[in-house]
Each structure stands twice: as C-alpha cells, then as structure tokens.
Design a protein around this motif. Structure first.
Motif, PDB file in Angstrom:
ATOM      1  N   GLU A  30       0.841  -1.220   0.000  1.00 51.01           N
ATOM      2  CA  GLU A  30       0.000   0.000   0.000  1.00 51.01           C
ATOM      3  C   GLU A  30       0.868   1.259   0.000  1.00 51.01           C
ATOM      4  O   GLU A  30       0.612   2.213  -0.717  1.00 51.01           O
ATOM      5  CB  GLU A  30      -0.855   0.040   1.275  1.00 51.01           C
ATOM      6  CG  GLU A  30      -2.260  -0.501   1.084  1.00 51.01           C
ATOM      7  CD  GLU A  30      -2.977  -0.602   2.421  1.00 51.01           C
ATOM      8  OE1 GLU A  30      -2.817   0.295   3.279  1.00 51.01           O
ATOM      9  OE2 GLU A  30      -3.693  -1.621   2.604  1.00 51.01           O
ATOM     10  N   THR A  31       1.923   1.225   0.827  1.00 47.78           N
ATOM     11  CA  THR A  31       2.753   2.423   0.968  1.00 47.78           C
ATOM     12  C   THR A  31       3.728   2.598  -0.198  1.00 47.78           C
ATOM     13  O   THR A  31       3.912   3.698  -0.705  1.00 47.78           O
ATOM     14  CB  THR A  31       3.578   2.338   2.291  1.00 47.78           C
ATOM     15  OG1 THR A  31       2.708   1.863   3.310  1.00 47.78           O
ATOM     16  CG2 THR A  31       4.171   3.673   2.684  1.00 47.78           C
ATOM     17  N   HIS A  32       4.398   1.494  -0.593  1.00 51.59           N
ATOM     18  CA  HIS A  32       5.512   1.637  -1.545  1.00 51.59           C
ATOM     19  C   HIS A  32       5.184   1.155  -2.956  1.00 51.59           C
ATOM     20  O   HIS A  32       5.994   1.312  -3.865  1.00 51.59           O
ATOM     21  CB  HIS A  32       6.733   0.865  -1.031  1.00 51.59           C
ATOM     22  CG  HIS A  32       7.165   1.284   0.342  1.00 51.59           C
ATOM     23  ND1 HIS A  32       7.860   2.443   0.570  1.00 51.59           N
ATOM     24  CD2 HIS A  32       6.971   0.706   1.560  1.00 51.59           C
ATOM     25  CE1 HIS A  32       8.081   2.561   1.879  1.00 51.59           C
ATOM     26  NE2 HIS A  32       7.546   1.524   2.494  1.00 51.59           N
ATOM     27  N   GLY A  33       4.028   0.549  -3.112  1.00 43.58           N
ATOM     28  CA  GLY A  33       3.658   0.061  -4.452  1.00 43.58           C
ATOM     29  C   GLY A  33       4.136  -1.369  -4.669  1.00 43.58           C
ATOM     30  O   GLY A  33       5.204  -1.753  -4.187  1.00 43.58           O
ATOM     31  N   GLU A  34       3.362  -2.116  -5.389  1.00 48.69           N
ATOM     32  CA  GLU A  34       3.598  -3.537  -5.668  1.00 48.69           C
ATOM     33  C   GLU A  34       5.024  -3.823  -6.184  1.00 48.69           C
ATOM     34  O   GLU A  34       5.696  -4.749  -5.724  1.00 48.69           O
ATOM     35  CB  GLU A  34       2.548  -3.984  -6.713  1.00 48.69           C
ATOM     36  CG  GLU A  34       2.639  -5.412  -7.177  1.00 48.69           C
ATOM     37  CD  GLU A  34       1.811  -6.365  -6.334  1.00 48.69           C
ATOM     38  OE1 GLU A  34       0.620  -6.059  -6.100  1.00 48.69           O
ATOM     39  OE2 GLU A  34       2.372  -7.406  -5.922  1.00 48.69           O
ATOM     40  N   ASP A  35       5.482  -2.964  -7.115  1.00 47.73           N
ATOM     41  CA  ASP A  35       6.773  -3.234  -7.764  1.00 47.73           C
ATOM     42  C   ASP A  35       7.950  -3.158  -6.803  1.00 47.73           C
ATOM     43  O   ASP A  35       9.017  -3.694  -7.079  1.00 47.73           O
ATOM     44  CB  ASP A  35       7.015  -2.220  -8.903  1.00 47.73           C
ATOM     45  CG  ASP A  35       6.064  -2.491 -10.051  1.00 47.73           C
ATOM     46  OD1 ASP A  35       5.418  -3.563 -10.040  1.00 47.73           O
ATOM     47  OD2 ASP A  35       5.967  -1.614 -10.933  1.00 47.73           O
ATOM     48  N   ASN A  36       7.750  -2.457  -5.699  1.00 53.76           N
ATOM     49  CA  ASN A  36       8.886  -2.223  -4.794  1.00 53.76           C
ATOM     50  C   ASN A  36       8.905  -3.142  -3.578  1.00 53.76           C
ATOM     51  O   ASN A  36       9.685  -2.945  -2.654  1.00 53.76           O
ATOM     52  CB  ASN A  36       8.862  -0.755  -4.328  1.00 53.76           C
ATOM     53  CG  ASN A  36       8.957   0.169  -5.510  1.00 53.76           C
ATOM     54  OD1 ASN A  36       9.827  -0.016  -6.365  1.00 53.76           O
ATOM     55  ND2 ASN A  36       8.034   1.114  -5.611  1.00 53.76           N
ATOM     56  N   VAL A  37       8.025  -4.125  -3.582  1.00 57.82           N
ATOM     57  CA  VAL A  37       7.944  -5.028  -2.427  1.00 57.82           C
ATOM     58  C   VAL A  37       8.119  -6.472  -2.905  1.00 57.82           C
ATOM     59  O   VAL A  37       7.564  -6.858  -3.931  1.00 57.82           O
ATOM     60  CB  VAL A  37       6.566  -4.874  -1.721  1.00 57.82           C
ATOM     61  CG1 VAL A  37       6.409  -5.875  -0.585  1.00 57.82           C
ATOM     62  CG2 VAL A  37       6.381  -3.441  -1.221  1.00 57.82           C
ATOM     63  N   VAL A  38       8.894  -7.263  -2.146  1.00 53.13           N
ATOM     64  CA  VAL A  38       8.993  -8.695  -2.443  1.00 53.13           C
ATOM     65  C   VAL A  38       8.163  -9.423  -1.402  1.00 53.13           C
ATOM     66  O   VAL A  38       8.485  -9.424  -0.215  1.00 53.13           O
ATOM     67  CB  VAL A  38      10.457  -9.196  -2.389  1.00 53.13           C
ATOM     68  CG1 VAL A  38      10.509 -10.710  -2.578  1.00 53.13           C
ATOM     69  CG2 VAL A  38      11.307  -8.497  -3.436  1.00 53.13           C
ATOM     70  N   ASN A  39       7.065  -9.995  -1.864  1.00 55.82           N
ATOM     71  CA  ASN A  39       6.195 -10.725  -0.934  1.00 55.82           C
ATOM     72  C   ASN A  39       6.424 -12.224  -1.126  1.00 55.82           C
ATOM     73  O   ASN A  39       5.843 -12.850  -1.995  1.00 55.82           O
ATOM     74  CB  ASN A  39       4.725 -10.350  -1.205  1.00 55.82           C
ATOM     75  CG  ASN A  39       3.781 -11.040  -0.233  1.00 55.82           C
ATOM     76  OD1 ASN A  39       4.215 -11.839   0.599  1.00 55.82           O
ATOM     77  ND2 ASN A  39       2.504 -10.725  -0.334  1.00 55.82           N
ATOM     78  N   GLY A  40       7.313 -12.761  -0.287  1.00 55.60           N
ATOM     79  CA  GLY A  40       7.646 -14.193  -0.397  1.00 55.60           C
ATOM     80  C   GLY A  40       7.020 -14.947   0.752  1.00 55.60           C
ATOM     81  O   GLY A  40       7.650 -15.820   1.357  1.00 55.60           O
ATOM     82  N   VAL A  41       5.784 -14.603   1.077  1.00 54.32           N
ATOM     83  CA  VAL A  41       5.136 -15.137   2.274  1.00 54.32           C
ATOM     84  C   VAL A  41       4.187 -16.276   1.951  1.00 54.32           C
ATOM     85  O   VAL A  41       4.268 -17.364   2.536  1.00 54.32           O
ATOM     86  CB  VAL A  41       4.365 -13.996   2.999  1.00 54.32           C
ATOM     87  CG1 VAL A  41       3.523 -14.561   4.120  1.00 54.32           C
ATOM     88  CG2 VAL A  41       5.333 -12.957   3.524  1.00 54.32           C
ATOM     89  N   PHE A  42       3.306 -16.048   0.982  1.00 55.71           N
ATOM     90  CA  PHE A  42       2.198 -16.982   0.763  1.00 55.71           C
ATOM     91  C   PHE A  42       2.609 -18.318   0.167  1.00 55.71           C
ATOM     92  O   PHE A  42       3.310 -18.365  -0.842  1.00 55.71           O
ATOM     93  CB  PHE A  42       1.151 -16.350  -0.148  1.00 55.71           C
ATOM     94  CG  PHE A  42       0.067 -15.665   0.633  1.00 55.71           C
ATOM     95  CD1 PHE A  42      -0.452 -16.261   1.775  1.00 55.71           C
ATOM     96  CD2 PHE A  42      -0.421 -14.447   0.234  1.00 55.71           C
ATOM     97  CE1 PHE A  42      -1.448 -15.642   2.504  1.00 55.71           C
ATOM     98  CE2 PHE A  42      -1.423 -13.819   0.957  1.00 55.71           C
ATOM     99  CZ  PHE A  42      -1.932 -14.417   2.095  1.00 55.71           C
ATOM    100  N   GLY A  43       2.088 -19.384   0.751  1.00 55.40           N
ATOM    101  CA  GLY A  43       2.383 -20.730   0.255  1.00 55.40           C
ATOM    102  C   GLY A  43       1.423 -21.172  -0.830  1.00 55.40           C
ATOM    103  O   GLY A  43       1.106 -22.350  -0.936  1.00 55.40           O
TER     104      GLY A  43
END
Ligand SMILES: Cc1ncc(COP(=O)(O)O)c(C=O)c1O
Length: 418
Positions: A30-43
């Motif tokens: 939300e804050t930094h935008g999708e492109d700037n975040v690595v979401n390696g959480v969901f299985g």
C-alpha cells in the motif's frame, strides 16, 4: 473460578506466522507500491503477472458439474464412492500399483493430519515431528492435548536417520507406541525430497521398531503433484503394503495444491496396514471423527477431484497445464539458488517445490535478519532454523538479484552480532 472456555483446550490467540507476515507485506505494498515489495510469504502459487494461479482445466470442469452435485451431501461419511475411486487411481493405479487401503475423505490435508493424530494417540501422549516443518503441525498436537518430540531433519544435506531413530526409540520406550510425521516430497519449508535410499532405510527401521509396539507413520504428501519424479515417487507406496503387521501407514492427501483449490477443502486419509482388524478399527474411528467434527466433505469438490482423476481428457489438459507451472517453478528456483550459491547465502538442500529456506541456526541472527529484510520491503516467513522464501509466489523478475540483496542485509546483521 470457572471460565467460558474449558480448562483442557488450547486457548491462546492464534499467531499464524504466515498471516502475520503477509499483513506486513500488504501494508508495504500500500505504501511503496507492488513493484517495490517482495512478498515471499504466501504458500500458494501466484502467476508471473500476479494473481493466484487457478488451473483452467480444473475450474472449467468445475463449471460443468451440476448444481445438484454441488448442493448435496456426500453419499457417504467416508467420502463419495467416486472420490474414493479417484484417490485410489490418482495415488496408486495411475502409477501401475495396486495397494489395498481404507480411505476417509477429510477437509483438506489438515483434516487428514488432525484426525490421524486424534485417533492414534490420547491426550498427554507424545507425537513426533521434524524440527523443521509446517507450523500448524504444532497447533494440531496442541488441539488434541499432546506433547511433541522433534527429530532433527538434516545432518548436513541429508535426512538425519540417526536422529529419527533415536527419537522414535525414546518415545516407543516411554509410551509403547509411536506416531511420527514425515512431509515429503517437496518438503515445507525446505524443498527437500528424500532419496529412495533414505526412504528404504527409514522403512526398514519402522519395521524393526514395530516389534516393540504399534507404529503409525503419517506421510504428509501435500505437494506430491509438484515433484519432478512424477509417478516414480508413488512407487514407494508399494512398500507400505509389505510393512509388518504392527505398522499403520497413513498417507495424508491434500487437493489444495494439486488442484489449486486451497479453499475447496478436499483431502483424504489413505490408510494401509497388514493388520486388517486394526486397520478397520482405525478407519471406523476416523469415520466417527468425520461424522462428529465436520460431517461430510464438500461434495462438489470431491466430484471435481474424481473428474480429474478418472476422466482422461480432463487429466490430460491438467497435466499439460500443470507441467508449464512446474517448469516455471523450476526456473524460479534456479534463479534464486544459483544466486544464493554465488553470493554465499546459506540455504537448506532444496530439490523442488514451493519453498526455499535460508539456513540460519542462530535464532537471534535469524530474527534480526527477518526484521531487517522488512525494512528493505522483503517479506519472508520466520520458521524454525531459518526464513522461508515462497518462490511459488515471487515472479522471476523479482527473484533476479534477490539472493544477493538478502545476502548484503545478512552480512550487515552478522556484523552487528559479531
Ligand atoms: C506441509 C503441508 N501439509 C499439509 C497442508 C494442508 O493443506 P490443506 O489443509 O489446505 O489441504 C499444507 C498446506 O499448506 C502444507 O504445507
């Protein structure tokens, strides 16, 4: 003082490390935008362009299932007959095997694991888990008032058979019975798949141990449809039918990953033993659990699985579609692992599957790295012995350079802890 909640239940607020980490990732997006975040959480498997992967071969088949089948109760508490047939075909016959077994349909693999634990042991008993394993294993044990002993999963880069043996022996000596978990292939969280020789040695030992008391081997195959070994992996199920009489093998099947149908809650306990009387008693107990805990499993979902397993056209379309995503997973893994090797980032011995895990034995360093990575908008799951990287949900473009970035943060953290 009496409370609303009984004294005997596990009443602590759920802290699910995956959901907690994912909230952090969502806020960062939300804050930094999708492109700037690595979401390696969901299985769960996400496409390259984002969005949860849903197999067309599965969901267009689901569309064709009549409302009547989606609306009705299953024809049997143990699962619809065509579902049972489908499970037999998927796990055994399609690999050229014939394995006599009992089956109870369950809400996902979780239902299969939980019902097996409940019916194999009593409150106060001890269940055996790998030290590095899926988080909810612990919740399941606590649900049933059980203690946990852990075997050490690895010795270097190999399955630690010595630890497996000594923990099983200790528990057998204490309680005269053993229930032990194995999650294979594509283990969560490390991506390890045991070698055939490791399985052989393990099963030899299980046989030997069963001379002292009953052994229930709970084989969690949640990711079986993502092993590159394909049907060859299933060949080792053949061994379950030759185990000694005091061994019960329970395969916990989950359709969540197989069908990209996590929310449909389809799974099964597949029980194999040479002691027919004991097998039948165990199956009855599990069917009673079904009746008394969740009743029947989602009938439309079971119908869908039986279409997949028994209709050659549906299966062919699925195999083609899944094959593409298996290849994509391999490409993602290759990028991350190659760079991890080049930059000296330690990881557990990954072979295949949804996750790679950074190997960090020092818990303080691991926790500090987890926090520091968040500052860099990199979100992983904090697990025992490391940080889990869900390559199933990170596109290739974001994986390029990731291991090197993580290594730089790791070096900073190590310097602060030296
Ligand atoms: C190792 C392992 N076992 C079992 C499950 C259970 O899956 P479900 O209950 O969705 O079928 C999961 C799901 O993530 C898993 O990772």
């Amino acid at each position: 003082m009496k409370h609303f909640v009984s004294e005997n239940v596990h009443d602590q607020a759920i802290i699910d490390v995956v959901f907690e980490a994912s909230q952090g990732a969502m806020k960062a997006i939300e804050t930094h935008g999708e492109d700037n975040v690595v979401n390696g959480v969901f299985g769960a498997y996400f496409r390259e362009k984002g969005g949860l992967l849903t197999f067309d071969s599965i969901y267009r088949t689901f569309d064709k299932i009549e409302d009547f089948h989606k609306a009705r109760y299953a024809a049997s508490i143990s699962g619809a007959p065509e579902f049972q047939k489908g499970i037999r075909h998927w796990l055994f016959e399609s690999a050229g095997l014939e394995v006599p077994c009992e089956i109870v349909a369950t809400p996902g693999g979780t239902g299969a694991l939980s019902s097996t634990v409940k019916n194999a042991l009593s409150p106060g008993d001890t269940v055996i888990h790998p030290d590095i394993g899926w988080g909810p294993y612990k919740t399941i044990a606590l649900q049933h008032g059980m203690d946990i002993e852990h075997y050490t999963l690895f010795e270097g880069d190999r399955f630690n058979l010595d630890s497996f043996k000594s923990v099983c022996k200790k528990v057998m000596d204490k309680q005269g019975k053993v229930l032990v978990f194995i999650n294979d292939p594509c283990q969560n969280p490390t991506g390890y798949t045991m070698l055939a020789s490791e399985w052989d040695e393990l099963l030899d030992y299980v046989n030997e141990l069963s001379d002292k008391g009953p052994v229930i081997l709970l084989h969690d195959i949640a990711y079986i449809d993502f092993t590159h070994l394909g049907n060859d992996y299933k060949k080792h199920f053949e061994r379950y039918k030759h185990m000694r009489e005091n061994v019960l093998s329970v395969i916990a099947f989950s359709a969540s990953k197989t069908m990209t149908a996590y929310g449909m809650r389809i799974g099964a306990q597949v029980m194999i033993s040479n002691n027919e009387t004991e097998l039948s008693r165990f199956k009855n107990a599990c069917a009673n659990t079904a009746r008394g805990v969740w009743s029947t499993v989602n009938n439309g979902g079971m119908r869908l699985f039986s279409e997949l397993a028994l209709n050659p056209e549906v299966k062919e379309a699925y195999m083609k579609e899944k094959g593409e995503y298996l290849e994509l997973l391999r490409e993602r893994a290759k990028i991350f692992i190659q760079e991890a090797k080049e930059s000296g980032l330690p990881i557990y011995p990954y072979k295949e599957g949804f996750f790679v895990t950074l190997r960090i034995d020092n818990a303080a360093v691991k926790n500090a790295l987890h926090l520091a990575l968040k500052e860099h908008n990199i979100f992983f799951v904090n697990v025992y012995g490391g940080l889990r990287v869900a390559i199933c949900s990170i596109p290739k473009a974001k994986l390029c350079g990731l291991a090197k970035r993580v290594k730089a943060v790791y070096d900073d953290v190590l310097e602060k802890h030296s």
